[in-house]
Design a protein around this motif. Sequence first.
Motif, PDB file in Angstrom:
ATOM      1  N   ALA A  81       0.835  -1.203   0.000  1.00  0.00           N
ATOM      2  CA  ALA A  81       0.000   0.000   0.000  1.00  0.00           C
ATOM      3  C   ALA A  81       0.870   1.252   0.000  1.00  0.00           C
ATOM      4  CB  ALA A  81      -0.914   0.003   1.218  1.00  0.00           C
ATOM      5  N   ILE A  82       0.468   2.226  -0.804  1.00  0.00           N
ATOM      6  CA  ILE A  82       1.138   3.526  -0.862  1.00  0.00           C
ATOM      7  C   ILE A  82       0.138   4.544  -0.322  1.00  0.00           C
ATOM      8  CG2 ILE A  82       2.174   5.268  -2.346  1.00  0.00           C
ATOM      9  CD1 ILE A  82       2.658   2.932  -4.384  1.00  0.00           C
ATOM     10  N   GLY A  87      -5.905   9.977   3.231  1.00  0.00           N
ATOM     11  CA  GLY A  87      -6.270   8.828   4.059  1.00  0.00           C
ATOM     12  C   GLY A  87      -6.613   7.576   3.271  1.00  0.00           C
ATOM     13  N   THR A  88      -6.486   7.620   1.953  1.00  0.00           N
ATOM     14  CA  THR A  88      -6.694   6.428   1.133  1.00  0.00           C
ATOM     15  C   THR A  88      -5.325   5.855   0.770  1.00  0.00           C
ATOM     16  OG1 THR A  88      -6.700   7.711  -0.916  1.00  0.00           O
ATOM     17  CG2 THR A  88      -8.845   7.354   0.173  1.00  0.00           C
ATOM     18  N   PRO A 115      -9.848   2.550   0.613  1.00  0.00           N
ATOM     19  CA  PRO A 115      -9.811   3.026   2.001  1.00  0.00           C
ATOM     20  C   PRO A 115      -8.677   2.381   2.776  1.00  0.00           C
ATOM     21  CG  PRO A 115     -11.516   1.388   1.748  1.00  0.00           C
ATOM     22  CD  PRO A 115     -10.958   1.646   0.369  1.00  0.00           C
ATOM     23  N   ASN A 116      -8.217   3.046   3.806  1.00  0.00           N
ATOM     24  CA  ASN A 116      -7.158   2.479   4.634  1.00  0.00           C
ATOM     25  C   ASN A 116      -7.665   1.466   5.650  1.00  0.00           C
ATOM     26  OD1 ASN A 116      -4.992   3.620   3.389  1.00  0.00           O
ATOM     27  ND2 ASN A 116      -4.879   5.378   4.759  1.00  0.00           N
TER      28      ASN A 116
END
Length: 169
Positions: A81-82, A87-88, A115-116
């Motif tokens: 994940a980047i 916040g996404t 979404p995180n």
Amino acid sequence: MADEARQTIVGELDEKHSLHVHSYNTETDVADEHQHVIMGVSGPMCPQGNSHVHRVRGRTTFFVDGDEGHWHWYDVMSGPAIAMPDGTHTHYFSGETSVDDGHSHSFADNTALGPNEIIEDDEDDDDDCPNFAATTNAAVAGATSVAGIAGLSKNNKKCKNHRPEETEK
């Protein structure tokens, strides 16, 4: 139907349909004077260190050349994940298609934002989390910012069995 029962059904449907996945839509490079579109939805998240990756696999669009045509298979794991400022997050992915009609195509892009929040995956999709050397490669695992994605394409490997047997030539 009572409101309480309706809320229970809607809640169950939301839970079943809220696996953490990303869409993607990109084009391959030009080879043999044409290119293909690659689009789809990634596999569910596969935990990796303090992040996660996704399997990106499928078949390209069909290219028609006179009376003949072809497509290619692709199967790679994304990078971790980047994080984005809002916040996404997104994932970088790259690879090469199968060889069909005497050539292959390279591709590279980022997935759509997601979404995180991490939603617990079901256990029925273990095939989407193969144990690839690329997914444990320290250089890939360390790319958690936009600046860190530069070297990912060299570290990302094709998934084993990247296309069905019947397409082998």
